[in-house]
Design a protein around this motif. Sequence first.
Motif, PDB file in Angstrom:
ATOM      1  N   LEU A   1       0.823  -1.209   0.000  1.00 14.11           N
ATOM      2  CA  LEU A   1       0.000   0.000   0.000  1.00 14.11           C
ATOM      3  C   LEU A   1       0.860   1.263   0.000  1.00 14.11           C
ATOM      4  N   MET A   2       2.050   1.177   0.571  1.00 12.54           N
ATOM      5  CA  MET A   2       2.968   2.316   0.560  1.00 12.54           C
ATOM      6  C   MET A   2       3.710   2.458  -0.772  1.00 12.54           C
ATOM      7  N   GLY A   3       3.535   1.496  -1.666  1.00 16.50           N
ATOM      8  CA  GLY A   3       4.203   1.562  -2.958  1.00 16.50           C
ATOM      9  C   GLY A   3       5.528   0.846  -3.010  1.00 16.50           C
ATOM     10  N   ASP A   4       5.877   0.122  -1.958  1.00 15.30           N
ATOM     11  CA  ASP A   4       7.134  -0.631  -1.927  1.00 15.30           C
ATOM     12  C   ASP A   4       6.874  -2.104  -2.209  1.00 15.30           C
ATOM     13  N   ILE A   5       7.926  -2.810  -2.558  1.00 13.86           N
ATOM     14  CA  ILE A   5       7.850  -4.249  -2.795  1.00 13.86           C
ATOM     15  C   ILE A   5       8.610  -4.953  -1.674  1.00 13.86           C
ATOM     16  N   PRO A   6       7.971  -5.869  -0.940  1.00 16.48           N
ATOM     17  CA  PRO A   6       8.655  -6.555   0.169  1.00 16.48           C
ATOM     18  C   PRO A   6       9.855  -7.360  -0.309  1.00 16.48           C
ATOM     19  N   GLU A   7      10.756  -7.612   0.594  1.00 15.17           N
ATOM     20  CA  GLU A   7      11.950  -8.386   0.273  1.00 15.17           C
ATOM     21  C   GLU A   7      11.588  -9.849   0.013  1.00 15.17           C
ATOM     22  N   ARG A   8      12.228 -10.409  -0.998  1.00 19.12           N
ATOM     23  CA  ARG A   8      11.945 -11.799  -1.363  1.00 19.12           C
ATOM     24  C   ARG A   8      12.443 -12.777  -0.289  1.00 19.12           C
TER      25      ARG A   8
ATOM     26  N   SER B   1       2.673 -17.927   1.259  1.00 17.66           N
ATOM     27  CA  SER B   1       2.568 -18.320  -0.148  1.00 17.66           C
ATOM     28  C   SER B   1       1.479 -17.549  -0.900  1.00 17.66           C
ATOM     29  N   PRO B   2       0.250 -17.385  -0.358  1.00 22.39           N
ATOM     30  CA  PRO B   2      -0.750 -16.575  -1.074  1.00 22.39           C
ATOM     31  C   PRO B   2      -0.313 -15.124  -1.247  1.00 22.39           C
ATOM     32  N   TYR B   3       0.406 -14.601  -0.285  1.00 26.58           N
ATOM     33  CA  TYR B   3       0.846 -13.211  -0.361  1.00 26.58           C
ATOM     34  C   TYR B   3       1.973 -13.047  -1.382  1.00 26.58           C
ATOM     35  N   MET B   4       2.722 -14.112  -1.631  1.00 22.63           N
ATOM     36  CA  MET B   4       3.744 -14.065  -2.670  1.00 22.63           C
ATOM     37  C   MET B   4       3.111 -13.874  -4.042  1.00 22.63           C
ATOM     38  N   ASP B   5       2.016 -14.596  -4.314  1.00 24.14           N
ATOM     39  CA  ASP B   5       1.302 -14.414  -5.578  1.00 24.14           C
ATOM     40  C   ASP B   5       0.718 -13.015  -5.684  1.00 24.14           C
ATOM     41  N   LEU B   6       0.273 -12.482  -4.553  1.00 19.34           N
ATOM     42  CA  LEU B   6      -0.267 -11.120  -4.542  1.00 19.34           C
ATOM     43  C   LEU B   6       0.823 -10.102  -4.860  1.00 19.34           C
ATOM     44  N   VAL B   7       2.005 -10.297  -4.304  1.00 22.15           N
ATOM     45  CA  VAL B   7       3.123  -9.390  -4.566  1.00 22.15           C
ATOM     46  C   VAL B   7       3.514  -9.437  -6.039  1.00 22.15           C
ATOM     47  N   LYS B   8       3.500 -10.622  -6.644  1.00 26.48           N
ATOM     48  CA  LYS B   8       3.848 -10.745  -8.062  1.00 26.48           C
ATOM     49  C   LYS B   8       2.871  -9.958  -8.928  1.00 26.48           C
TER      50      LYS B   8
ATOM     51  N   VAL C   1       1.052  -7.351  -8.027  1.00 24.78           N
ATOM     52  CA  VAL C   1       1.216  -5.912  -7.809  1.00 24.78           C
ATOM     53  C   VAL C   1       2.504  -5.415  -8.452  1.00 24.78           C
ATOM     54  N   ARG C   2       3.544  -6.223  -8.414  1.00 19.79           N
ATOM     55  CA  ARG C   2       4.850  -5.784  -8.910  1.00 19.79           C
ATOM     56  C   ARG C   2       4.832  -5.538 -10.416  1.00 19.79           C
ATOM     57  N   ILE C   3       4.134  -6.396 -11.146  1.00 18.62           N
ATOM     58  CA  ILE C   3       4.109  -6.235 -12.597  1.00 18.62           C
ATOM     59  C   ILE C   3       2.915  -5.414 -13.067  1.00 18.62           C
ATOM     60  N   GLY C   4       1.996  -5.085 -12.136  1.00 10.72           N
ATOM     61  CA  GLY C   4       0.864  -4.235 -12.489  1.00 10.72           C
ATOM     62  C   GLY C   4      -0.173  -4.907 -13.350  1.00 10.72           C
ATOM     63  N   GLU C   5      -0.407  -6.204 -13.151  1.00 11.46           N
ATOM     64  CA  GLU C   5      -1.387  -6.941 -13.934  1.00 11.46           C
ATOM     65  C   GLU C   5      -2.704  -7.010 -13.161  1.00 11.46           C
ATOM     66  N   VAL C   6      -3.712  -6.279 -13.632  1.00 11.38           N
ATOM     67  CA  VAL C   6      -5.011  -6.266 -12.961  1.00 11.38           C
ATOM     68  C   VAL C   6      -5.702  -7.624 -13.032  1.00 11.38           C
ATOM     69  N   PRO C   7      -5.712  -8.331 -14.192  1.00  8.17           N
ATOM     70  CA  PRO C   7      -6.362  -9.660 -14.216  1.00  8.17           C
ATOM     71  C   PRO C   7      -5.718 -10.648 -13.244  1.00  8.17           C
TER      72      PRO C   7
ATOM     73  N   LEU D   1      -5.578  -2.412  -2.748  1.00  6.56           N
ATOM     74  CA  LEU D   1      -4.384  -2.514  -3.584  1.00  6.56           C
ATOM     75  C   LEU D   1      -4.685  -2.391  -5.082  1.00  6.56           C
ATOM     76  N   ARG D   2      -5.947  -2.418  -5.456  1.00  5.31           N
ATOM     77  CA  ARG D   2      -6.261  -2.349  -6.888  1.00  5.31           C
ATOM     78  C   ARG D   2      -5.728  -1.054  -7.498  1.00  5.31           C
ATOM     79  N   GLN D   3      -5.890   0.056  -6.783  1.00  7.81           N
ATOM     80  CA  GLN D   3      -5.364   1.320  -7.299  1.00  7.81           C
ATOM     81  C   GLN D   3      -3.843   1.277  -7.412  1.00  7.81           C
ATOM     82  N   ASN D   4      -3.192   0.601  -6.469  1.00  8.38           N
ATOM     83  CA  ASN D   4      -1.732   0.478  -6.552  1.00  8.38           C
ATOM     84  C   ASN D   4      -1.310  -0.361  -7.745  1.00  8.38           C
ATOM     85  N   VAL D   5      -2.093  -1.413  -8.038  1.00  5.37           N
ATOM     86  CA  VAL D   5      -1.782  -2.231  -9.208  1.00  5.37           C
ATOM     87  C   VAL D   5      -1.896  -1.404 -10.481  1.00  5.37           C
TER      88      VAL D   5
END
Length: 503
Positions: free
Chosen positions: A304-311, A324-331, A333-339, A364-368
């Motif tokens: 939400l702050m616009g940063d990407i957590p450390e892997r 694990s579910p949050y890892m998919d969420l980070v992916k 958000v990182r690439i900006g894929e809404v679907p 997070l949709r707006q961040n994506v």
Amino acid sequence: MMPAPESKEPKLDNKDEKMTDADTVQKPKSPEEIAALVLNDIKQNFGFLDKAAGNFEPRFSMRVLRGLGNLRRRLTPDILVSTVDAAYPSPSHKSAALILKYLGKEGSTMEIDESSSDSSTPVVLPEIDIYVLVLLQVYLLDQGDLVKLNSFNDEAITILRGYNRRTLDALAAKMWFYYAYGKELNKQVVELRPLLLAVLRTSTLRHDTETRAMLTTLLLRNYLHTQAISQAHQLVLKADFPEAAATSVVARYLYYVGRIKAIQLDYSAANESLIGAIRKAPQTSYAAGFLQAAHKLKVIIELLMGDIPERSWFREPMYEKALSPYMDLVKAVRIGEVPQFSDTIEKYGAVFKKDGTYMLILRLRQNVIKTGIRMMSLSYSKISLRDICIRLHLDSEESAEYIVAKAIRDGVIEATIDHEKGFMQSKEILDIYSTQEPNMAFHERIKFCISLHNESVKAMRYPMNQHRVELKNVEEAREREKELASEIQEGDMEDDDGDFDGL
């Protein structure tokens, strides 16, 4: 040269060697031996509690409570009955009768000499009394009998409120924790709130640091359980949380404050609170659940702050499965894929709701979308609003124009919009070292190091009542000075004068 004489010691064959190795293997202990060891540990804790009460040293009480997690897994009804025999002089004692009633062991304790008078009966130390009640609390909780647990908690809390001793603070806080947790499991969250508020006022007036810190944390948990965010925020503002509380309680308090700040859109303060909670929590397997919950919330806040957590967070064995579910969420958000973001929410929606992060994830949709716009601004020097609308799966070009304009205003991208021709023109990338961003990052690191140093200094332990020893030494020195002065005044001054004349 004479040959060396042969050794007359008999040689062991393979069978004898195997028997010797088997003798060295320790045999498994019987239930009676295990019960004796557990009872011995409990009696040793009685000695620590006696020292804590006699010397007013809370560290002995904290030592007893730290071993409660390892002890609770080995408790049985017979061990608790033997504990009652060791702690109480008579089964007719109020607490002893209460414990035996809920264990179903009434009348099974040691025999009492009926001729002994009541005046000669030894008094049970309140610390030992409350500790034994806490042992039965955790035993009933582990058994899962919520009806019996809540009934016992009501009577045990009545006994606890009859005491007013500062050496009981740590044990009282632990009892209140299990009391509130039992009510929460029994769906009595709202009914519990007035009692917690009343006891919080009483503990504040008594300067009961441990109980005040625990009750503040329990009230925040209570408010968050019913989504009463405004009341929780008012409690944080008005209730002064004691800095001298136990580290585990401070970590839990900071976690709840982080949740409140995140819901109120104050992501920077929420991130700082969660960093403090993770740093203060025990880094052991016993606190794995708390650390996982804190890391889950911190991942969402950083996104939400616009940063990407450390892997590296997602690769640690303690967090790999939980995050694990949050890892998919980070992916996504990182690439900006809404679907991909929508598919992740649909796939893990039940997990996010169980963790209590679902409403924050929807933000997070707006961040994506902003991330997608930033990726396109870096890839293309000029792109039409229609292409942006298609790539981000937006409803119309007007929506794309509004989102791009907001991203430019928020400083997400450096670009301009041509409203007549309908395209976005990216500006040249500036040198980041010519901006204030490196200075701000350096300032944040210095601020973190200073706060860590200050908290480390506050956490240093000093011997209790050391000032009394120093005052005693000062008084003794003053007495010696007075005695020396009186001896000089009462002594033969002429002899001293003669000595000076001789010099």
